[in-house]
Design a protein around this motif. Structure first.
Motif, PDB file in Angstrom:
ATOM      1  N   GLY A 127      -4.594  -6.019   7.089  1.00 44.30           N
ATOM      2  CA  GLY A 127      -4.309  -5.350   5.831  1.00 44.30           C
ATOM      3  C   GLY A 127      -3.384  -6.177   4.954  1.00 44.30           C
ATOM      4  O   GLY A 127      -2.401  -6.759   5.427  1.00 44.30           O
ATOM      5  N   SER A 128      -3.674  -6.235   3.654  1.00 48.76           N
ATOM      6  CA  SER A 128      -2.911  -7.073   2.727  1.00 48.76           C
ATOM      7  C   SER A 128      -2.929  -6.466   1.329  1.00 48.76           C
ATOM      8  O   SER A 128      -3.827  -5.701   0.980  1.00 48.76           O
ATOM      9  CB  SER A 128      -3.513  -8.488   2.682  1.00 48.76           C
ATOM     10  OG  SER A 128      -2.911  -9.278   1.688  1.00 48.76           O
ATOM     11  N   GLY A 129      -1.963  -6.871   0.518  1.00 45.90           N
ATOM     12  CA  GLY A 129      -1.982  -6.507  -0.886  1.00 45.90           C
ATOM     13  C   GLY A 129      -2.743  -7.506  -1.743  1.00 45.90           C
ATOM     14  O   GLY A 129      -2.958  -7.276  -2.929  1.00 45.90           O
ATOM     15  N   ASP A 130      -3.157  -8.614  -1.139  1.00 45.91           N
ATOM     16  CA  ASP A 130      -3.890  -9.665  -1.850  1.00 45.91           C
ATOM     17  C   ASP A 130      -5.392  -9.465  -1.643  1.00 45.91           C
ATOM     18  O   ASP A 130      -5.890  -9.572  -0.521  1.00 45.91           O
ATOM     19  CB  ASP A 130      -3.463 -11.033  -1.313  1.00 45.91           C
ATOM     20  CG  ASP A 130      -4.083 -12.197  -2.070  1.00 45.91           C
ATOM     21  OD1 ASP A 130      -5.012 -11.971  -2.867  1.00 45.91           O
ATOM     22  OD2 ASP A 130      -3.659 -13.344  -1.848  1.00 45.91           O
ATOM     23  N   PRO A 131      -6.153  -9.215  -2.711  1.00 48.10           N
ATOM     24  CA  PRO A 131      -7.587  -8.966  -2.568  1.00 48.10           C
ATOM     25  C   PRO A 131      -8.440 -10.232  -2.550  1.00 48.10           C
ATOM     26  O   PRO A 131      -9.666 -10.141  -2.485  1.00 48.10           O
ATOM     27  CB  PRO A 131      -7.909  -8.133  -3.801  1.00 48.10           C
ATOM     28  CG  PRO A 131      -6.977  -8.658  -4.839  1.00 48.10           C
ATOM     29  CD  PRO A 131      -5.702  -9.016  -4.113  1.00 48.10           C
ATOM     30  N   THR A 180     -11.602  -2.275  -0.030  1.00 45.61           N
ATOM     31  CA  THR A 180     -10.484  -1.860  -0.875  1.00 45.61           C
ATOM     32  C   THR A 180     -10.040  -0.463  -0.475  1.00 45.61           C
ATOM     33  O   THR A 180     -10.870   0.445  -0.322  1.00 45.61           O
ATOM     34  CB  THR A 180     -10.890  -1.871  -2.356  1.00 45.61           C
ATOM     35  OG1 THR A 180     -11.332  -3.193  -2.711  1.00 45.61           O
ATOM     36  CG2 THR A 180      -9.723  -1.468  -3.245  1.00 45.61           C
ATOM     37  N   VAL A 181      -8.727  -0.279  -0.282  1.00 47.65           N
ATOM     38  CA  VAL A 181      -8.191   1.028   0.115  1.00 47.65           C
ATOM     39  C   VAL A 181      -7.046   1.405  -0.817  1.00 47.65           C
ATOM     40  O   VAL A 181      -6.301   0.545  -1.296  1.00 47.65           O
ATOM     41  CB  VAL A 181      -7.715   1.035   1.582  1.00 47.65           C
ATOM     42  CG1 VAL A 181      -8.892   0.857   2.527  1.00 47.65           C
ATOM     43  CG2 VAL A 181      -6.668  -0.035   1.839  1.00 47.65           C
ATOM     44  N   THR A 182      -6.901   2.681  -1.064  1.00 49.34           N
ATOM     45  CA  THR A 182      -5.820   3.210  -1.884  1.00 49.34           C
ATOM     46  C   THR A 182      -4.881   4.021  -1.000  1.00 49.34           C
ATOM     47  O   THR A 182      -5.234   4.397   0.128  1.00 49.34           O
ATOM     48  CB  THR A 182      -6.357   4.116  -2.998  1.00 49.34           C
ATOM     49  OG1 THR A 182      -6.909   5.309  -2.401  1.00 49.34           O
ATOM     50  CG2 THR A 182      -7.442   3.408  -3.812  1.00 49.34           C
ATOM     51  N   PRO A 183      -3.676   4.317  -1.475  1.00 53.34           N
ATOM     52  CA  PRO A 183      -2.783   5.167  -0.678  1.00 53.34           C
ATOM     53  C   PRO A 183      -3.436   6.496  -0.297  1.00 53.34           C
ATOM     54  O   PRO A 183      -3.217   7.004   0.809  1.00 53.34           O
ATOM     55  CB  PRO A 183      -1.588   5.380  -1.617  1.00 53.34           C
ATOM     56  CG  PRO A 183      -1.561   4.147  -2.463  1.00 53.34           C
ATOM     57  CD  PRO A 183      -3.010   3.794  -2.689  1.00 53.34           C
ATOM     58  N   GLU A 184      -4.246   7.035  -1.185  1.00 55.89           N
ATOM     59  CA  GLU A 184      -4.892   8.323  -0.897  1.00 55.89           C
ATOM     60  C   GLU A 184      -5.920   8.219   0.228  1.00 55.89           C
ATOM     61  O   GLU A 184      -6.290   9.236   0.825  1.00 55.89           O
ATOM     62  CB  GLU A 184      -5.553   8.860  -2.165  1.00 55.89           C
ATOM     63  CG  GLU A 184      -4.580   9.278  -3.264  1.00 55.89           C
ATOM     64  CD  GLU A 184      -3.909   8.108  -3.952  1.00 55.89           C
ATOM     65  OE1 GLU A 184      -2.772   8.277  -4.446  1.00 55.89           O
ATOM     66  OE2 GLU A 184      -4.507   7.000  -4.002  1.00 55.89           O
ATOM     67  N   ASP A 185      -6.387   7.019   0.534  1.00 52.23           N
ATOM     68  CA  ASP A 185      -7.318   6.823   1.642  1.00 52.23           C
ATOM     69  C   ASP A 185      -6.626   6.880   3.003  1.00 52.23           C
ATOM     70  O   ASP A 185      -7.289   7.033   4.032  1.00 52.23           O
ATOM     71  CB  ASP A 185      -8.027   5.465   1.527  1.00 52.23           C
ATOM     72  CG  ASP A 185      -8.980   5.386   0.351  1.00 52.23           C
ATOM     73  OD1 ASP A 185      -9.680   6.382   0.094  1.00 52.23           O
ATOM     74  OD2 ASP A 185      -9.022   4.328  -0.312  1.00 52.23           O
ATOM     75  N   PHE A 186      -5.291   6.742   3.010  1.00 52.55           N
ATOM     76  CA  PHE A 186      -4.541   6.673   4.261  1.00 52.55           C
ATOM     77  C   PHE A 186      -4.169   8.084   4.704  1.00 52.55           C
ATOM     78  O   PHE A 186      -3.390   8.772   4.037  1.00 52.55           O
ATOM     79  CB  PHE A 186      -3.280   5.831   4.053  1.00 52.55           C
ATOM     80  CG  PHE A 186      -2.516   5.539   5.309  1.00 52.55           C
ATOM     81  CD1 PHE A 186      -3.098   4.844   6.352  1.00 52.55           C
ATOM     82  CD2 PHE A 186      -1.192   5.950   5.437  1.00 52.55           C
ATOM     83  CE1 PHE A 186      -2.383   4.559   7.511  1.00 52.55           C
ATOM     84  CE2 PHE A 186      -0.475   5.668   6.583  1.00 52.55           C
ATOM     85  CZ  PHE A 186      -1.078   4.971   7.626  1.00 52.55           C
TER      86      PHE A 186
END
Length: 227
Positions: A64-68, A190-196
């Motif tokens: 997992g990373s913040g870099d796409p 791609t994942v968002t906070p709401e996906d967690f």
């Protein structure tokens, strides 16, 4: 073996035959494209379920990373209290939810994080888990330091698994992987906070106290007092 109540169980999964076939087909399609395509996971399936399924059932490591836009993962020297986590390596997880945590936490906005993903194996052979704990700096928690992130799917062949540890009569299996050589990603999501699914269960900790515990473990200094 009883763990503190802040340890979390993976949410229930409904991997019926239709779901498994759909996830397998999504993965197969992405891998057939080549490069590092972004996998679209359509509703009604949560992204965490797809990631957990492919980590559990395919020969993949997840990062997992913040870099796409990572085209190649290079080994980097880490700093950890245990030998496995303190080597020059590419680190990844064998668990989808653990990788998601690293994707959605904005590390630039927190001083420290503490987290784990384990399975407990009793001396009878029974295995419990996966079990999780997630925490960020208490000072940052109120500002909700989350971001949209990316979970990369990596080939697992060059990765080794962190050795298990004894805990009483049980063994603790940790979902951390390390590769000493560069790794090229196969696909990404791609994942968002709401996906967690554990977003509201992420805890806050005192950074100074966490450093005191780390120093005690590394140097043999007296264990910090709770007073």
């Amino acid at each position: 073996m009883v763990l503190p109540d802040y340890w979390l169980k993976r949410p229930s999964e409904d991997f019926d035959e239709r779901t498994q076939l759909a996830f397998d087909e999504m993965l197969k399609t992405a891998l057939s494209i080549g490069g590092c395509p972004t996998i679209p996971v359509p509703l009604p399936w949560p992204k965490w379920q797809f990631l957990c399924y492919v980590a559990d059932h395919h020969d993949l490591a997840l990062h997992g990373s913040g870099d796409p836009n990572i085209a190649l993962f290079e080994p980097r020297q880490s700093s950890d209290v245990n030998d496995f986590g303190n080597q020059k390596a590419v680190y990844a997880a064998s668990d989808g939810l653990w990788a998601m945590f690293f994707a959605i936490v904005d590390r630039a906005r927190v001083m420290s994080i503490t987290n784990a993903c384990i399975r407990l194996e009793e001396d009878t052979g029974a295995v419990h888990g996966p079990l999780y704990q997630f925490s960020v700096s208490q000072s940052a928690l109120a500002s909700q330091p989350w971001r949209t992130g990316t979970v990369y799917l990596l080939p697992r062949k060059t990765f080794t698994t962190q050795p298990s540890m004894a805990l009483g009569s049980s063994k603790v299996h940790i979902a951390q992987l390390a590769s000493r050589v560069p790794v090229q990603p196969l696909a990404k999501l791609t994942v968002t906070p709401e996906d967690f699914p554990f977003l509201l269960q992420i805890r806050g900790h005192d950074d100074q106290r966490l450093q005191e515990y780390a120093t005690a473990l590394q140097t043999g200094a007296p264990w910090p007092s709770d007073l």
